[in-house]
Design an enzyme around this catalytic site. Sequence first.
Site, mmCIF file in Angstrom:
data_model
loop_
_atom_site.group_PDB
_atom_site.id
_atom_site.type_symbol
_atom_site.label_atom_id
_atom_site.label_comp_id
_atom_site.label_asym_id
_atom_site.label_seq_id
_atom_site.Cartn_x
_atom_site.Cartn_y
_atom_site.Cartn_z
ATOM 1 N N ASP A 1 0.867 -1.171 0.000
ATOM 2 C CA ASP A 1 0.000 0.000 0.000
ATOM 3 C C ASP A 1 0.913 1.233 0.000
ATOM 4 O O ASP A 1 2.150 1.128 0.033
ATOM 5 C CB ASP A 1 -0.970 -0.029 1.198
ATOM 6 C CG ASP A 1 -2.192 0.873 0.948
ATOM 7 O OD1 ASP A 1 -2.139 1.706 0.022
ATOM 8 O OD2 ASP A 1 -3.179 0.763 1.690
ATOM 9 N N GLU B 1 -10.058 6.914 4.803
ATOM 10 C CA GLU B 1 -8.775 6.729 5.498
ATOM 11 C C GLU B 1 -8.661 7.644 6.726
ATOM 12 O O GLU B 1 -9.668 8.047 7.312
ATOM 13 C CB GLU B 1 -7.608 6.906 4.528
ATOM 14 C CG GLU B 1 -7.656 5.887 3.389
ATOM 15 C CD GLU B 1 -6.445 5.900 2.510
ATOM 16 O OE1 GLU B 1 -5.322 5.818 3.019
ATOM 17 O OE2 GLU B 1 -6.610 5.972 1.277
HETATM 18 C C1 BGC Z 1 -5.134 3.125 0.329
HETATM 19 C C2 BGC Z 1 -5.440 2.033 -0.684
HETATM 20 C C3 BGC Z 1 -5.387 2.591 -2.078
HETATM 21 C C4 BGC Z 1 -4.021 3.215 -2.302
HETATM 22 C C5 BGC Z 1 -3.820 3.779 -3.705
HETATM 23 C C6 BGC Z 1 -3.878 3.898 -0.018
HETATM 24 O O1 BGC Z 1 -3.710 5.006 0.788
HETATM 25 O O2 BGC Z 1 -5.005 2.547 1.605
HETATM 26 O O3 BGC Z 1 -6.699 1.468 -0.415
HETATM 27 O O4 BGC Z 1 -5.651 1.585 -3.021
HETATM 28 O O5 BGC Z 1 -3.857 4.285 -1.366
HETATM 29 O O6 BGC Z 1 -4.523 4.938 -3.890
#
Ligand code: BGC
Length: 758
Positions: free
Chosen positions: A306, A516
């Site tokens: 991630d 998030e």
């Molecule tokens: C998130 C993921 C996402 C990735 C790419 C991260 O901050 O946790 O779910 O796919 O960013 O954007």
Amino acid sequence: MKINAFLTMLISVTLFSSCSFKKEDLQSVDPIDIKVSKLLSSMTLEEKIGQMTQITITALEKNGAPGVLDKNKLKEAIHKYKIGSILNVPNPGAPKPKRWDEILNEILEETNQTDKKIPIIYGIDAVHGSSYTDGAVLFPQQIGMAATWDTQLVEKCSAISAYETRASAIPWVFSPDLDLPRNPNWSRLWESFGEDSYLSSEMGVAMVRGFQGDDVGASDKVAACVKHYIGYGSPPTGKDRTPSIIPERILKQYDLPIFAKSIEAGAKSVMISSGEINGTPVHASKKLITDVLKNELDFKGFVVTDWQDIIYLHTRHKIAATMREAVKKSVMAGIDMSMVPDNYTFFEELFSLVSDGEVPMSRIDDAVGRILKVKFELDLFRTPVTHPEDYPDFGSSSSVAMSYISASESITLLKNVGNTLPLPKEKKVLVTGPTANSMKSLNGGWSYTWQGEKSDQYQEDKFTILEAFQNKIGEQNVLYAPGVSIFEEIDIAKSVSLAKKVDYVILCLGEHNYTETPGDINDLTITEPQVKLAKALAKLGKPIILVLNEGRPRIINEFEHEMNAVLQCYLPGSEGGRALVDIVYGDVNPSGKLPYNYPRYTNSLQKYNRKYTESLGDNEQNDDADYQKSYNPQYEFGHGLSYTSFEYKNLSFDKIFIKKEDVVEVKVDVQNVGVKTGKEVVQLYISDLYASITPEVKVLKRFKKIELQPGEVKSVSFTIDLDDLKFVDENNEWIAESGEFEITINKLAKKIVLEKEL
Ligand code: BGC
């Protein structure tokens, strides 16, 4: 001979031409594996490490010119660092398919000038439709899709999402989300399929199938990326990216099967959780990535980190004293691609680690081989970029209709005192509350931008809840005042005075758009201004229909008893306003069911499949009253009302005493005893009555959504086998113990007995 061993041999053959092998071996090898090994054997170390490097597109933009790629930065990325992947959306957000096509072609022109012309794999967070493309159809977020309890519908919608992502020239989506949220405070709950492992795994498989189909290389399919492996949704704090404590047997019984099913269904990639479990960041766990995912589950695709998570092993988790150590730990744990995402530290460190012999070439070949394989499977070498003109159905009315159907099948009628709903169309309503006139609230995060703050701008032609009411019953019959915003009072007195002039109040409460860490909260209770608005309106004694538009179940206990009806919309996407209003007026009969327990109190967050000891009262007698007192969610998992009623009869099994090889056929008759056509989700739960590990009160094992005309009876059957009776024991093994099991469908229950083996 194992394929990997064979490939190693094949590489040796290609390189040294001195080995012999059998013809049958050749025939059993996937031709793609042969292409991969040939290409791999010709690659330099820089080219290999480049394949493992993923950079965000915004790092390649011109300074001061958002959305415009900087030729020099692009050249550096592709020619110097030989990167294999790019992700994310260029500034200022959500291009149209034509612009996406231009961007991907600009990248392609550069890769075409390289020696091997290895195509870039572009990845995007298309999590509820192709949600970073202007004009794409946006569906309900995953939590709403789970509330439909309709796997076929989910598969169809993700097939549309795949088509529209390919229309945007992109072949790879970071979806589905297979997290199992254990704390409803968690800011990413709405990205998941809710609290149940079985419902989540069925939904995950449907979504993977919709994205990938039978041939992921078809021009309307994309590679799925199941995320976030594993245990991400469980922080006790409820805050994003904070540590989890999950015993191995719990992880194996509840979290792992969700990923295992999607991997079995062929998911091409896996994204690792940014969290840590029992003190080990998942990005550094060889056990979870290599031993479990790649070896035990036999995952053949590639593993991507991630965002910035290798760097975080050093800067946040503090398990690596240097960046070099962080890179070594994660690559040796089994990471194949690093979402770096905006510098070349990963490339430099890994190059040096391999050159110094600290990371073996076999590990690099494994990682790169996996990435190249998916690129071949996606047919990127022949069709590196797809073009919008080949996708005439992009944003079509039939795809919009699927979004509408999903929203109307997900919206859940939680309460309907004295059949307040459906409303008569000729009466006046007040529409009030902070989510009443907002496309942002309907869509939530990951819509056009990360936090989803631009939905109103991109969806000017769509109906907010307010506009959908005006459209349905005429502007003259709809009064409006927001009363409050999510976080502040605006003019509660105005809402109250308008409420006096109408027959019904439509109170639209919920949450702002977020995802998030920015969505972290300190209190699950719905925000104070909203509580004030609800209480002020309740004093009037007018019928109130509470419409919840929220990513997670915010506590409404202080005023819920004063609401006449409650509808949960979740984050229903662009057609949510219309779907809601059609339900309010009875043109659609609601059929959504909750995919989580809706808590009544901030400190009582039990799941529906709790242990018996979580349901005990405060004296030893455990009578019914005590039982109610300690386990008493506002609304329970699986709950959802209809405008008609269903009666369950004749629960029967084809056998009662079963041996381990037996399959039990379970049948039940369901009748629509009301006067409206309606859909019902038939839910089968099993309770292991006694077990060596304390059993759950009940666990969902099967479900089926059916439609019934008034008076119609349908016989529904399910099969149950030994696997459905198993749990993970103290030795972390799946076992079934002999004894009684109760099977419950609606209010009918009967026992089966698993016989002792002699
Ligand atoms: C998130 C993921 C996402 C990735 C790419 C991260 O901050 O946790 O779910 O796919 O960013 O954007």
